[in-house]
Motif scaffolding. Structure first.
Motif, short mmCIF file in Angstrom:
data_model
loop_
_atom_site.label_atom_id
_atom_site.label_comp_id
_atom_site.label_asym_id
_atom_site.label_seq_id
_atom_site.Cartn_x
_atom_site.Cartn_y
_atom_site.Cartn_z
N HIS A 31 0.77 -1.09 -0.13
CA HIS A 31 0.02 -0.10 -0.11
C HIS A 31 1.04 1.06 -0.02
CE1 HIS A 31 -4.09 -1.76 0.75
NE2 HIS A 31 -3.32 -2.51 1.28
N VAL A 32 0.57 1.89 -1.15
CA VAL A 32 1.64 3.29 -1.01
C VAL A 32 0.64 4.34 -1.93
CG1 VAL A 32 2.91 2.54 -3.19
CG2 VAL A 32 3.77 4.38 -1.49
N LEU A 33 0.62 5.62 -1.41
CA LEU A 33 0.19 6.63 -2.04
C LEU A 33 1.04 7.47 -3.07
CD1 LEU A 33 -2.08 8.26 0.75
CD2 LEU A 33 -3.06 6.93 -1.24
N PRO A 34 0.43 7.85 -4.17
CA PRO A 34 1.33 8.78 -5.20
C PRO A 34 1.79 9.98 -4.33
CG PRO A 34 -0.70 8.02 -6.17
CD PRO A 34 -0.78 7.68 -4.70
N THR A 35 2.99 10.40 -4.72
CA THR A 35 3.37 11.68 -4.18
C THR A 35 2.85 12.63 -5.05
OG1 THR A 35 5.57 10.70 -3.55
CG2 THR A 35 5.43 12.93 -3.48
N PRO A 36 2.33 13.91 -4.45
CA PRO A 36 1.48 15.09 -5.15
C PRO A 36 2.73 15.76 -5.58
CG PRO A 36 0.80 14.82 -2.73
CD PRO A 36 1.74 13.92 -2.95
N VAL A 37 2.27 16.57 -6.81
CA VAL A 37 3.08 17.10 -7.42
C VAL A 37 2.53 18.80 -7.35
CG1 VAL A 37 3.85 15.48 -9.22
CG2 VAL A 37 1.70 16.90 -9.69
N ALA A 38 3.49 19.58 -7.85
CA ALA A 38 3.36 20.99 -7.71
C ALA A 38 2.06 21.70 -8.46
CB ALA A 38 4.43 21.79 -7.76
N LYS A 39 2.19 21.51 -9.66
CA LYS A 39 1.37 22.21 -10.54
C LYS A 39 0.63 21.11 -11.66
CE LYS A 39 3.19 26.77 -9.91
NZ LYS A 39 3.99 28.06 -10.52
N PRO A 40 0.02 20.36 -11.45
CA PRO A 40 -0.34 19.40 -12.35
C PRO A 40 -1.22 19.95 -13.60
CG PRO A 40 -1.71 19.22 -10.55
CD PRO A 40 -0.80 20.07 -10.12
N LYS A 41 -0.99 19.63 -14.78
CA LYS A 41 -1.57 20.08 -16.05
C LYS A 41 -1.78 19.03 -16.94
CE LYS A 41 -1.44 23.56 -19.71
NZ LYS A 41 -0.39 24.67 -20.34
N LEU A 42 -3.22 18.84 -17.42
CA LEU A 42 -3.35 17.88 -18.42
C LEU A 42 -2.86 18.14 -19.63
CD1 LEU A 42 -4.93 15.08 -18.81
CD2 LEU A 42 -6.99 16.70 -19.70
N LEU A 43 -1.91 17.43 -20.42
CA LEU A 43 -1.41 17.66 -21.54
C LEU A 43 -2.10 16.82 -22.73
CD1 LEU A 43 2.32 17.46 -20.65
CD2 LEU A 43 1.11 19.42 -20.99
N LEU A 44 -2.32 15.58 -22.42
CA LEU A 44 -2.87 14.42 -23.36
C LEU A 44 -3.90 13.76 -22.63
CD1 LEU A 44 0.20 13.25 -25.06
CD2 LEU A 44 -1.25 14.83 -25.84
N TRP A 45 -5.12 13.78 -23.42
CA TRP A 45 -6.16 12.79 -22.91
C TRP A 45 -6.81 12.04 -24.06
CZ3 TRP A 45 -8.62 11.17 -18.65
CH2 TRP A 45 -9.51 10.67 -18.62
N ASN A 46 -7.01 10.85 -23.71
CA ASN A 46 -7.30 9.93 -24.91
C ASN A 46 -9.12 9.72 -24.70
OD1 ASN A 46 -7.95 7.79 -26.55
ND2 ASN A 46 -5.77 6.84 -26.04
N ASP A 47 -9.48 10.66 -25.39
CA ASP A 47 -11.01 10.60 -25.28
C ASP A 47 -11.70 9.42 -26.02
OD1 ASP A 47 -13.25 12.20 -24.64
OD2 ASP A 47 -13.93 12.10 -26.61
#
Length: 482
Positions: A17-33
């Protein structure tokens, strides 16, 4: 997103069990609709790019998700490492797609885990975008593959020599169970966990297996072998070189997984290698089938204790399956090559024709994709194509063989169209897109992806991406990106 997390119901030894480490400024670059629709992700979510960036950076888990890092070991370039595991990836759960097929949702580059081995757990933007491009191209080419749902910029640098912008990629796969997962429990002598894993894998991937006991395990091995033959044959059909076919990168689902140092072959040569870490050519283009057989032998070894307590007796039951893999692959390869030449069935004559063609391509340094594309144009009389002189003699024999087999030019062309792509994700075009992302420049990736989504037909921009590399990829090298 309706999560149904079955892997987490296995024994605790299977994961951490381990959580992802948060990042500073997440921005969606690519999204596979299109993939999102297949996964039945509601439009109310897909229209909220800020929330998507939170979910698929790991800053916030979607409702119902549970984050774990998977345990496994593996042979890396032939050397066994007993403790690997997800060092920079978090499986956040499973969801069912429109066909009721269960799919893993995994974040990659989402921070360190207990398996990180002193790594930072991050991913540079280049490898993240590469995985998106290559996996979507492979999907469109008809190759069994994991896919990418999203790439999110982290807003933080990662250091791979120089500072590079970071990103998190979301991988969607039938599962992340590897040959190395079985090796982990076998190497520890944990037969209870090994059996639990095997029964889970059968239920998830091969539910048609109804036998029990040793026969059930052997049937499982047979089906995994068949999947690997199908996969490698598809790779060779389109000129794909995985680059790092370690057992921890060999999915028992038969999907292509891990697009680190992968590349596409331009000029045909069976010994083509682009991976910077494959210095001896272990995973060269033509070595991929023998390596798949080697990997299946490692899976068979791991399964031996479940087949018979007498190791010699267990070996006697699985060894014929591994040995037979060579002939099975050769038959699959011959059938594939026949289709690339417009023949519905293979024969000694067709096998000889395809072997002669590959020899000519190697001798005259001909482009793999373009050669078959031009042959299609010739058989369809669409254009006059200039070929090297020795190939003209071969073309005459090929056309004669088609006529002798009562195959019309139109039927041959139709079959060739289905098996020979017009366009592939050529290395220099992929690198141009990655460079734009790394430099923060405006990328023409959407145009590139739209062409790659239709690799067997001409679209408005196809010709922009058909050209081979000016230097024939002589100096091209790929890297793991870890």
């Amino acid at each position: 997103m309706k999560f149904n997390n079955t892997y987490i119901k296995l024994a605790p030894i299977f994961y951490q069990h381990v959580l992802p480490t948060p990042v500073a400024k997440p921005k969606l670059l690519l999204w596979n609709d299109s993939l999102a629709k297949q996964l039945l992700i509601p439009s109310t979510l897909t229209q909220d790019s800020a929330l998507l960036a939170q979910y698929f950076s790991g800053n916030q888990l979607p409702p119902g998700a549970e984050s774990i890092a998977l345990t496994y070991s593996g042979h890396q370039f032939g050397h066994f490492n007993p403790q690997l595991g997800d060092g920079r990836a978090h499986l956040i759960g499973e969801i069912s797609d429109e066909n009721a097929q269960q799919r893993d949702i995994q974040l990659k580059g989402s921070g360190p885990t207990p398996f990180s081995r002193q790594g930072d757990g991050r991913c540079a933007i280049g490898p993240a975008v590469r995985e998106y491009i290559m996996s979507e191209a492979m999907f469109a080419l008809g190759v069994p593959t994991s896919r990418c749902l999203a790439v999110v910029a982290s807003g933080e640098p990662v250091y791979r020599g120089d500072a590079k912008p970071g990103a998190i990629v979301t991988r969607v796969a039938a599962s992340h169970i590897r040959v190395g997962t079985f090796q982990y429990f076998a190497s520890q002598g944990n037969l209870e966990a090994l059996d639990e894993l095997t029964q889970y894998a059968i239920a998830r991937h091969y539910p048609t297996i109804k036998s029990s006991g040793a026969e059930r395990v052997i049937a499982f091995l047979e089906q995994v072998i068949a999947k690997q033959i199908t996969l490698i044959t598809a790779w060779l059909r389109v000129g794909f070189i995985h680059g790092v076919m370690n057992t921890d990168n060999t999915a028992i689902s038969g999907e292509t997984i891990d697009f680190g140092p992968c590349a596409m072959m331009g000029v045909y040569h069976p010994g083509t290698v682009f991976s910077s870490i494959d210095r001896k050519g272990r995973y060269a283009f033509a070595n991929q089938a023998p390596i798949a057989q080697w990997n299946m032998a490692r899976l068979a070894e791991a399964l031996l204790p479940l087949i018979d307590s007498d190791q010699d007796a267990a070996v006697a039951k699985v060894e014929p399956l591994i040995i037979a893999m060579s002939a099975q692959f050769q038959q699959a390869f011959n059938t594939m090559m026949a289709a690339k030449l417009g023949f519905e069935h293979t024969s000694d004559e067709v096998d000889a024709l395809s072997t002669e063609l590959l020899d000519l391509m190697q001798t005259h340094q001909l482009d793999y994709t373009l050669t078959f594309y031009h042959l299609g144009l010739i058989i369809n009389s669409q254009a006059t194509v200039a070929l090297v002189a020795p190939l003209n003699d071969w073309v005459a024999k090929w056309q004669s063989a088609l006529a002798n087999a009562s195959i019309s030019a139109s039927n041959a062309y139709e079959l060739m169209q289905q098996n020979n792509p017009v366009v592939i994700p050529r290395n220099h075009h992929v690198e141009a897109v990655l460079a734009q992302y790394e430099q923060g420049a405006q990328s023409d990736i959407e145009r590139f992806l739209s062409v790659l989504a239709h690799p067997y037909q001409h679209t408005q921009h196809t010709e922009l991406y058909q050209d081979p590399a000016a230097d024939g990829d002589q100096h091209y090298r790929t890297f793991c990106g870890t």
